[in-house]
Enzyme design. Structure first.
Site, PDB file in Angstrom:
ATOM      1  N   THR A  13       9.466 -22.626 -59.788  1.00 56.34           N
ATOM      2  CA  THR A  13      10.863 -22.273 -60.016  1.00 56.34           C
ATOM      3  C   THR A  13      11.757 -23.488 -60.234  1.00 56.34           C
ATOM      4  O   THR A  13      12.686 -23.456 -61.031  1.00 56.34           O
ATOM      5  CB  THR A  13      11.394 -21.449 -58.818  1.00 56.34           C
ATOM      6  OG1 THR A  13      10.650 -20.235 -58.720  1.00 56.34           O
ATOM      7  CG2 THR A  13      12.867 -21.111 -58.984  1.00 56.34           C
ATOM      8  N   ASP A  58       3.280 -21.050 -63.127  1.00 55.20           N
ATOM      9  CA  ASP A  58       3.817 -20.339 -61.980  1.00 55.20           C
ATOM     10  C   ASP A  58       2.762 -20.491 -60.886  1.00 55.20           C
ATOM     11  O   ASP A  58       1.556 -20.393 -61.149  1.00 55.20           O
ATOM     12  CB  ASP A  58       4.007 -18.858 -62.338  1.00 55.20           C
ATOM     13  CG  ASP A  58       4.644 -18.063 -61.212  1.00 55.20           C
ATOM     14  OD1 ASP A  58       3.988 -17.909 -60.152  1.00 55.20           O
ATOM     15  OD2 ASP A  58       5.771 -17.585 -61.376  1.00 55.20           O
ATOM     16  N   SER A  59       3.185 -20.732 -59.648  1.00 56.96           N
ATOM     17  CA  SER A  59       2.194 -21.076 -58.621  1.00 56.96           C
ATOM     18  C   SER A  59       1.246 -19.932 -58.289  1.00 56.96           C
ATOM     19  O   SER A  59       0.187 -20.153 -57.696  1.00 56.96           O
ATOM     20  CB  SER A  59       2.880 -21.573 -57.350  1.00 56.96           C
ATOM     21  OG  SER A  59       3.474 -20.519 -56.633  1.00 56.96           O
ATOM     22  N   SER A  60       1.583 -18.711 -58.682  1.00 54.50           N
ATOM     23  CA  SER A  60       0.643 -17.607 -58.456  1.00 54.50           C
ATOM     24  C   SER A  60      -0.618 -17.769 -59.302  1.00 54.50           C
ATOM     25  O   SER A  60      -1.635 -17.112 -59.054  1.00 54.50           O
ATOM     26  CB  SER A  60       1.317 -16.262 -58.758  1.00 54.50           C
ATOM     27  OG  SER A  60       1.752 -16.211 -60.107  1.00 54.50           O
ATOM     28  N   THR A  90       6.724 -21.804 -54.980  1.00 52.41           N
ATOM     29  CA  THR A  90       6.679 -21.492 -53.550  1.00 52.41           C
ATOM     30  C   THR A  90       5.568 -20.512 -53.170  1.00 52.41           C
ATOM     31  O   THR A  90       5.103 -20.535 -52.029  1.00 52.41           O
ATOM     32  CB  THR A  90       8.023 -20.912 -53.069  1.00 52.41           C
ATOM     33  OG1 THR A  90       8.312 -19.708 -53.803  1.00 52.41           O
ATOM     34  CG2 THR A  90       9.148 -21.909 -53.267  1.00 52.41           C
ATOM     35  N   ASP A  91       5.138 -19.661 -54.100  1.00 55.65           N
ATOM     36  CA  ASP A  91       4.220 -18.582 -53.717  1.00 55.65           C
ATOM     37  C   ASP A  91       2.928 -19.095 -53.092  1.00 55.65           C
ATOM     38  O   ASP A  91       2.423 -18.517 -52.132  1.00 55.65           O
ATOM     39  CB  ASP A  91       3.897 -17.700 -54.923  1.00 55.65           C
ATOM     40  CG  ASP A  91       5.040 -16.760 -55.278  1.00 55.65           C
ATOM     41  OD1 ASP A  91       5.962 -16.613 -54.450  1.00 55.65           O
ATOM     42  OD2 ASP A  91       5.018 -16.183 -56.379  1.00 55.65           O
ATOM     43  N   GLN A 272      -3.044 -11.777 -37.586  1.00 58.46           N
ATOM     44  CA  GLN A 272      -1.959 -11.361 -38.462  1.00 58.46           C
ATOM     45  C   GLN A 272      -0.601 -11.776 -37.896  1.00 58.46           C
ATOM     46  O   GLN A 272       0.391 -11.800 -38.630  1.00 58.46           O
ATOM     47  CB  GLN A 272      -1.990  -9.846 -38.658  1.00 58.46           C
ATOM     48  CG  GLN A 272      -3.215  -9.352 -39.401  1.00 58.46           C
ATOM     49  CD  GLN A 272      -3.259  -7.844 -39.525  1.00 58.46           C
ATOM     50  OE1 GLN A 272      -2.234  -7.167 -39.398  1.00 58.46           O
ATOM     51  NE2 GLN A 272      -4.440  -7.303 -39.764  1.00 58.46           N
ATOM     52  N   CYS A 273      -0.548 -12.084 -36.615  1.00 56.41           N
ATOM     53  CA  CYS A 273       0.704 -12.553 -36.014  1.00 56.41           C
ATOM     54  C   CYS A 273       0.958 -13.986 -36.491  1.00 56.41           C
ATOM     55  O   CYS A 273       0.081 -14.845 -36.337  1.00 56.41           O
ATOM     56  CB  CYS A 273       0.622 -12.542 -34.493  1.00 56.41           C
ATOM     57  SG  CYS A 273       0.299 -10.924 -33.781  1.00 56.41           S
TER      58      CYS A 273
END
Length: 336
Positions: A13, A58-60, A90-91, A272-273
């Site tokens: 971005t 794009d970082s994806s 950022t992704d 997952q926490c």
């Protein structure tokens, strides 16, 4: 003599331009914006050069191949610069920061990843501060590891996770304090900083090893994953509840883990926490995982666990060595 840093522009971005199809990378427009920023040419700023990866992404769309490209750029320029700033979307920034932290062996210079939520081309943006501060940190010589700077916080790269898609504070470090806070001045926490390992700097390129991530959810049917547990699958990161718990129908998982283990697949259990640590055997619902041969990821992030598996397999270690090293702190990625 002024310090000199290298900016590595990968896309994301920060350098995008608004088009009819949404924001897209634009090298020429981004370079013009940098040239027209008087702050970057101020006496208090380091000298800098910039290189870009081709194509800008794009970082994806970042993969192991791009991690290796970034690593090669840093390796080839390592002796000519005092520090490095990687401009990245950022992704997947936390994945890249984690990967580089392992790949850059015996790194004794700052490698700072940063980006923005709003492009530099917009009047109101977070790109300007993220870029300027990351450059200053990279040049100061206080930090000598791979980090992520965003929204006033300097985080260890392999401890960071993306927290928000639309807030200026996009990243957090749930299980480790920030290394520095940038307010009126940049305040470092010296006792949190890593000292570089002894030895000559080198790059360990990653092999694109088959690794998977499975997120446990209520009602998950583990038997559906049985077909993917072949010799080809080398590692799995299992995201469980709490401290490593799985649903009560976990009996279906045990044969799968045993099959995976027999095939040489390494299974690492993460939580997952965002905050906390995996402690297999603390609860009955996690003891099955431990008895079946799954490894506790402790307080490692999923991003770092994936990157660490890539790294250890790429080093050529055998299964037992990888299991041992997954439980050891190599780059500050886990709390031992």
């Amino acid at each position: 003599m002024k310090k000199k840093i290298l900016l590595i522009y990968t896309g994301g971005t920060i350098g995008m331009l608004s088009t009819g199809r949404g924001y897209a990378p634009s090298k020429e427009s981004f370079y013009r914006l940098l040239d027209n920023m008087p702050e970057l040419h101020a006496e208090t700023m380091p000298e800098w050069d910039i290189v870009d990866m081709e194509p800008l992404l794009d970082s994806s769309n970042i993969t192991v191949n791009e991690w290796n490209k970034m690593g090669r750029i840093i390796r080839d320029a390592y002796d000519r610069y005092d520090g490095f700033v990687v401009l990245h979307g950022t992704d997947t920034m936390a994945y890249t920061a984690s990967a580089l932290s392992f790949m850059l062996e015996n790194c004794a210079k700052a490698v700072i990843l940063t980006g923005s939520q709003i492009p530099l081309c917009e009047v109101r943006n977070d790109a300007r501060d993220n870029l300027i501060t990351a450059m200053m940190i990279a040049a100061e010589g206080i930090v000598r590891e791979v980090c992520l700077y965003f929204g006033g916080k300097l985080l260890r790269g392999n401890r960071a996770v993306k927290y928000s898609a639309d807030e200026m504070i996009a990243f957090v470090s749930p299980n480790f304090p920030s290394l520095a806070d940038a307010g009126i001045s940049i305040k470092y926490r010296p006792n949190m900083l890593r000292s570089p390992d002894d030895g000559k700097f080198s790059l360990r390129e990653l092999v694109n090893t088959p690794i998977g991530v499975i997120k446990v959810f209520p009602g998950i049917q583990f038997e559906l994953f049985d077909s993917i547990m072949t010799e080809r699958l080398r590692g799995i990161v299992l995201e469980t509840f709490g401290a490593g718990n799985i649903p009560g129908n976990g009996d279906a998982l045990l044969p799968i883990i045993r099959k995976a283990s027999a095939n040489g697949t390494i299974m690492v259990v993460c939580s997952q926490c965002p905050q906390g640590t995996v402690s297999l055997g603390t609860y009955e619902t996690s003891s099955q995982l431990k008895s079946a041969g799954a490894l506790s990821g402790q307080d490692i992030t999923t991003e770092a666990a994936v990157a660490k598996l890539y790294y250890l397999f790429s080093c050529g270690y055998n299964g037992e060595e990888i299991k041992k090293l997954m439980g050891e702190d190599l780059r500050g990625e886990i709390t031992v």
